[in-house]
Scaffold this motif. Structure first.
Motif, mmCIF file in Angstrom:
data_model
loop_
_atom_site.group_PDB
_atom_site.id
_atom_site.type_symbol
_atom_site.label_atom_id
_atom_site.label_comp_id
_atom_site.label_asym_id
_atom_site.label_seq_id
_atom_site.Cartn_x
_atom_site.Cartn_y
_atom_site.Cartn_z
ATOM 1 N N ASN A 47 -7.246 11.027 -15.389
ATOM 2 C CA ASN A 47 -7.069 9.695 -15.982
ATOM 3 C C ASN A 47 -7.326 8.542 -15.113
ATOM 4 O OD1 ASN A 47 -4.776 10.690 -14.645
ATOM 5 N ND2 ASN A 47 -3.561 9.484 -15.714
ATOM 6 N N ARG A 48 -7.617 7.645 -15.504
ATOM 7 C CA ARG A 48 -7.751 6.253 -14.939
ATOM 8 C C ARG A 48 -6.498 5.334 -14.826
ATOM 9 N NH1 ARG A 48 -13.134 3.817 -14.865
ATOM 10 N NH2 ARG A 48 -12.080 1.783 -15.331
ATOM 11 N N ILE A 49 -6.051 4.663 -13.634
ATOM 12 C CA ILE A 49 -5.081 3.954 -13.427
ATOM 13 C C ILE A 49 -5.244 2.717 -12.844
ATOM 14 C CG2 ILE A 49 -2.692 4.221 -12.626
ATOM 15 C CD1 ILE A 49 -2.961 7.111 -12.142
ATOM 16 N N ASP A 50 -4.908 1.592 -13.564
ATOM 17 C CA ASP A 50 -5.165 0.279 -13.026
ATOM 18 C C ASP A 50 -3.932 0.013 -11.954
ATOM 19 O OD1 ASP A 50 -7.201 -0.093 -14.766
ATOM 20 O OD2 ASP A 50 -5.922 -0.783 -16.399
ATOM 21 N N VAL A 51 -4.156 -0.337 -10.976
ATOM 22 C CA VAL A 51 -3.205 -0.562 -9.889
ATOM 23 C C VAL A 51 -3.672 -1.679 -8.875
ATOM 24 C CG1 VAL A 51 -2.679 1.666 -9.478
ATOM 25 C CG2 VAL A 51 -4.623 0.858 -8.103
ATOM 26 N N SER A 52 -2.891 -2.262 -8.281
ATOM 27 C CA SER A 52 -2.969 -3.151 -7.014
ATOM 28 C C SER A 52 -2.904 -2.605 -5.885
ATOM 29 C CB SER A 52 -2.003 -4.371 -7.262
ATOM 30 O OG SER A 52 -0.726 -4.104 -7.093
ATOM 31 N N VAL A 53 -4.028 -2.825 -4.984
ATOM 32 C CA VAL A 53 -3.851 -1.837 -3.836
ATOM 33 C C VAL A 53 -3.746 -3.019 -2.532
ATOM 34 C CG1 VAL A 53 -5.295 -0.664 -2.325
ATOM 35 C CG2 VAL A 53 -5.589 -0.015 -4.856
ATOM 36 N N ASN A 54 -2.799 -2.519 -1.645
ATOM 37 C CA ASN A 54 -2.598 -3.258 -0.235
ATOM 38 C C ASN A 54 -2.504 -2.061 0.760
ATOM 39 O OD1 ASN A 54 -1.581 -4.837 2.046
ATOM 40 N ND2 ASN A 54 -0.305 -5.883 0.374
ATOM 41 N N ILE A 55 -3.317 -2.418 1.713
ATOM 42 C CA ILE A 55 -3.541 -1.442 2.983
ATOM 43 C C ILE A 55 -3.395 -2.186 4.122
ATOM 44 C CG2 ILE A 55 -5.493 -0.175 4.075
ATOM 45 C CD1 ILE A 55 -6.494 0.716 1.577
ATOM 46 N N SER A 56 -2.747 -1.427 5.310
ATOM 47 C CA SER A 56 -2.726 -1.860 6.330
ATOM 48 C C SER A 56 -2.615 -0.909 7.579
ATOM 49 C CB SER A 56 -1.045 -2.510 6.776
ATOM 50 O OG SER A 56 -1.048 -3.518 5.772
ATOM 51 N N PRO A 57 -3.324 -1.274 8.592
ATOM 52 C CA PRO A 57 -3.558 -0.593 9.551
ATOM 53 C C PRO A 57 -2.114 -0.036 10.447
ATOM 54 C CG PRO A 57 -4.283 -2.708 10.635
ATOM 55 C CD PRO A 57 -3.826 -2.560 9.035
ATOM 56 N N LEU A 58 -2.181 1.365 11.190
ATOM 57 C CA LEU A 58 -1.267 1.838 11.598
ATOM 58 C C LEU A 58 -1.739 1.887 13.184
ATOM 59 C CD1 LEU A 58 -0.022 4.585 9.274
ATOM 60 C CD2 LEU A 58 1.028 2.533 9.725
ATOM 61 N N HIS A 59 -0.742 1.607 14.108
ATOM 62 C CA HIS A 59 -1.344 1.351 15.649
ATOM 63 C C HIS A 59 -0.343 2.452 16.273
ATOM 64 C CE1 HIS A 59 -2.589 -2.480 14.077
ATOM 65 N NE2 HIS A 59 -3.530 -2.486 14.919
ATOM 66 N N ASP A 60 -0.963 3.081 17.376
ATOM 67 C CA ASP A 60 -0.084 3.873 18.263
ATOM 68 C C ASP A 60 0.409 2.922 19.346
ATOM 69 O OD1 ASP A 60 -2.289 2.979 20.255
ATOM 70 O OD2 ASP A 60 -2.924 4.985 20.023
ATOM 71 N N ARG A 61 1.044 3.491 20.357
ATOM 72 C CA ARG A 61 1.809 2.816 21.332
ATOM 73 C C ARG A 61 0.980 1.923 22.225
ATOM 74 N NH1 ARG A 61 6.215 7.287 23.779
ATOM 75 N NH2 ARG A 61 7.415 7.572 22.062
ATOM 76 N N ASP A 62 -0.300 2.402 22.427
ATOM 77 C CA ASP A 62 -1.121 1.396 22.987
ATOM 78 C C ASP A 62 -1.917 0.266 22.250
ATOM 79 O OD1 ASP A 62 -0.890 3.108 25.310
ATOM 80 O OD2 ASP A 62 -2.093 4.728 24.549
ATOM 81 N N GLY A 63 -1.672 0.311 20.990
ATOM 82 C CA GLY A 63 -2.184 -0.862 20.161
ATOM 83 C C GLY A 63 -3.524 -0.128 19.456
ATOM 84 N N MET A 64 -3.787 1.157 19.541
ATOM 85 C CA MET A 64 -4.927 1.530 18.867
ATOM 86 C C MET A 64 -4.736 1.822 17.811
ATOM 87 S SD MET A 64 -7.345 1.328 21.410
ATOM 88 C CE MET A 64 -8.672 2.191 20.680
ATOM 89 N N VAL A 65 -5.834 1.559 16.848
ATOM 90 C CA VAL A 65 -5.695 1.989 15.319
ATOM 91 C C VAL A 65 -5.793 3.526 14.968
ATOM 92 C CG1 VAL A 65 -6.603 1.439 13.039
ATOM 93 C CG2 VAL A 65 -6.585 -0.062 14.607
ATOM 94 N N ARG A 66 -4.741 4.116 14.597
ATOM 95 C CA ARG A 66 -4.965 5.575 14.339
ATOM 96 C C ARG A 66 -4.706 5.931 13.057
ATOM 97 N NH1 ARG A 66 -6.987 7.224 19.007
ATOM 98 N NH2 ARG A 66 -5.911 6.485 20.814
ATOM 99 N N ARG A 103 0.476 -0.410 -6.686
ATOM 100 C CA ARG A 103 1.497 -0.768 -7.819
ATOM 101 C C ARG A 103 0.763 -0.454 -9.050
ATOM 102 N NH1 ARG A 103 5.000 -5.901 -7.107
ATOM 103 N NH2 ARG A 103 5.997 -4.312 -5.322
ATOM 104 N N ASP A 104 1.512 0.261 -10.034
ATOM 105 C CA ASP A 104 0.964 0.674 -11.248
ATOM 106 C C ASP A 104 0.850 -0.615 -12.102
ATOM 107 O OD1 ASP A 104 0.115 1.626 -13.641
ATOM 108 O OD2 ASP A 104 1.700 3.040 -14.146
ATOM 109 N N LEU A 105 -0.212 -1.175 -12.573
ATOM 110 C CA LEU A 105 -0.395 -2.320 -13.537
ATOM 111 C C LEU A 105 -0.745 -1.801 -14.980
ATOM 112 C CD1 LEU A 105 -2.853 -4.474 -11.231
ATOM 113 C CD2 LEU A 105 -0.246 -4.540 -11.233
ATOM 114 N N THR A 106 -0.598 -0.690 -14.998
ATOM 115 C CA THR A 106 -0.916 -0.262 -16.801
ATOM 116 C C THR A 106 -0.201 -1.211 -17.440
ATOM 117 O OG1 THR A 106 -1.620 2.008 -15.604
ATOM 118 C CG2 THR A 106 -1.028 1.884 -18.022
ATOM 119 N N ASN A 107 1.326 -0.918 -17.533
ATOM 120 C CA ASN A 107 2.100 -1.690 -18.441
ATOM 121 C C ASN A 107 1.874 -3.357 -18.535
ATOM 122 O OD1 ASN A 107 3.484 0.701 -19.111
ATOM 123 N ND2 ASN A 107 4.932 0.562 -17.504
#
Length: 432
Positions: free
Chosen positions: A168-187, A194-198
């Motif tokens: 099934n298709r779901i209307d959503v809002s998407v927010n993505i952020s990187p995750l860094h390790d201790r050395d500042g590298m993106v891992r 968030r469900d926007l159907t309603n």
């Protein structure tokens, strides 16, 4: 020789005594340090001297106090971190937003309960997998977003579509952020959806309401403007008929058509505003039976048969009988017109528990494309070349006024099924 041996022996004895005197404080110091290290109690050194050993003991005590202070701070930081981790875990698990984390290859490393509920994946099944959440037409956009995340950027929030485990298709809002390790590298990255159907449904209802309000105002004005000349024309026709100055046959046809136009105008007024109507308790099976009898001859002209499956139980609803007839006539005519090659129209009436009655009309017509089904009922939107779109809109308004619900399902080449659900009513019995 004897004197030398005795002297050597004395020297050794004195050395042992002096060594013992020097080593015993060191052993006591070492024992106290070991006990402090293992027990965690405050350090109390049994050395009280002014020489180098005493100064060593003082330095050891100072170092111990600094270590105790540092350990206390570490314990406080640990408790704070543990409390913060518990708080974040609680927030992630109890928020209504669907959250998951993944590595740079897109393999899931963690999901929360809202994600499980929204998309239908269990945590055990999702871990370590690249879930097919993104529809094909959004893959290019998703790839650009992941490239930005790998570069350490946080793309702006956007509204899009995702696919659940059942397709099934779901209307959503998407927010993505990187995750860094201790050395500042993106891992990896964390994704919040968030469900926007309603919300989208509510916005669509508001748009439809605004359109209906506009059309209703237009309908009221047009209907009243049409009725005035109709009344005049009908009066003159009746006068002509009474004075025998026109053909009675032609006059009757014209009067019949004028009455039909007036009836259509009355139906049109349903769009304008809630009408003062009298609701009565009627059996919806009999209302549908009257409509089937009315349209049966027209159906035969198109080589169409009505197949009725009515429950033997009474199906009483509180309604305005003529308005329900209008709805059934509109829907059955649409079904007939959608079947140019003939076929069968199935009509079913059944009880849904003690609280509702369902009326189903299913044809074998040409069907309606999926993208058009959701727009049926909009003013002047229709799937027919010569239609106005007002029939379905009027029918929906009537069903809403009867506190019911109408749903439409259709498939191109297979047909259309319309289901009307109305609240049940108890049979009114005469008093006395």
């Amino acid at each position: 020789m004897k004197v030398s041996g005795a002297l050597l022996l004395c020297t050794l004895m004195v050395s042992v005594i002096l060594a013992g005197a020097f080593v015993r404080p060191l052993r006591r110091l070492l024992g106290a340090v070991l006990e402090w290290a293992y027990s965690g109690a405050s350090l109390a050194l049994p050395v009280d001297r002014k020489d180098e050993l005493g100064r060593l003991a003082v330095q050891v005590e100072r170092m111990a106090r600094k270590i105790e202070t540092y350990v206390h701070k570490l314990n406080g930081s640990y408790e704070e971190n543990r409390a913060m981790k518990a708080y974040l875990d609680s927030y992630i698990q109890n928020t209504t937003d669907a959250i998951y984390t993944a590595d740079l290859e897109g393999k899931v490393t963690r999901i929360n309960r809202s994600f499980e509920q929204l998309f239908g994946y269990r945590a055990a099944d999702a871990m370590g997998r690249k879930l097919p959440l993104v529809p094909d037409h959004c893959l290019a956009e998703e790839q650009q977003m992941l490239e930005a995340v790998r570069a350490g950027q946080s793309p702006p929030e956007r509204e899009t579509v995702r696919i659940g485990s059942n397709g099934n298709r779901i209307d959503v809002s998407v927010n993505i952020s990187p995750l860094h390790d201790r050395d500042g590298m993106v891992r990896g990255y964390v994704c919040m959806m968030r469900d926007l159907t309603n919300r989208n449904k509510m916005e669509e209802l508001l748009r439809r309401y605004e359109k209906l309000t506009t059309v209703g105002q237009l309908a009221a004005g047009v209907a009243h403007e049409i009725r005035n000349p109709l009344t005049t024309l009908r009066g003159f026709l009746q006068l002509q008929l009474e004075t025998e100055k026109t053909s009675p046959r032609h006059a009757k046809i014209m009067l019949s058509e004028l009455d039909r136009i007036n009836s259509i105008v009355s139906e049109f007024l349903v769009l304008a505003k809630p009408q003062t109507i009298k609701f009565e308790t009627k059996d919806v099976r009999f209302i549908m039976g009257d409509v089937i009898s009315l349209l049966d001859s027209q159906a035969h002209l198109y080589d169409i048969q009505f197949e009725s499956v009515f429950t033997p139980q009474p199906c009483f609803v509180s309604c305005e009988k003529n308005q329900l007839k209008q709805v059934f006539v509109n829907l059955l005519k649409n079904a007939i017109e959608s079947m140019p090659e003939g076929g069968v129209i199935e009509i079913g009436i059944a009880k849904q528990g003690d609280d509702a009655i369902s009326v189903t009309i299913a044809d074998e017509g040409i069907g309606i494309p999926e993208e058009m089904v959701s727009r049926l009922g909009e003013p002047f939107f229709t799937a027919k070349e010569s239609g106005t779109g007002l029939g379905i809109m009027v029918s929906q308004r009537i069903i809403q006024n009867h506190h019911g619900k109408m749903t439409i399902r259709s498939e191109v080449g297979t047909g259309t099924t319309i289901t009307i659900t109305l609240p049940s009513a108890k049979e009114e019995r005469p008093s006395g």
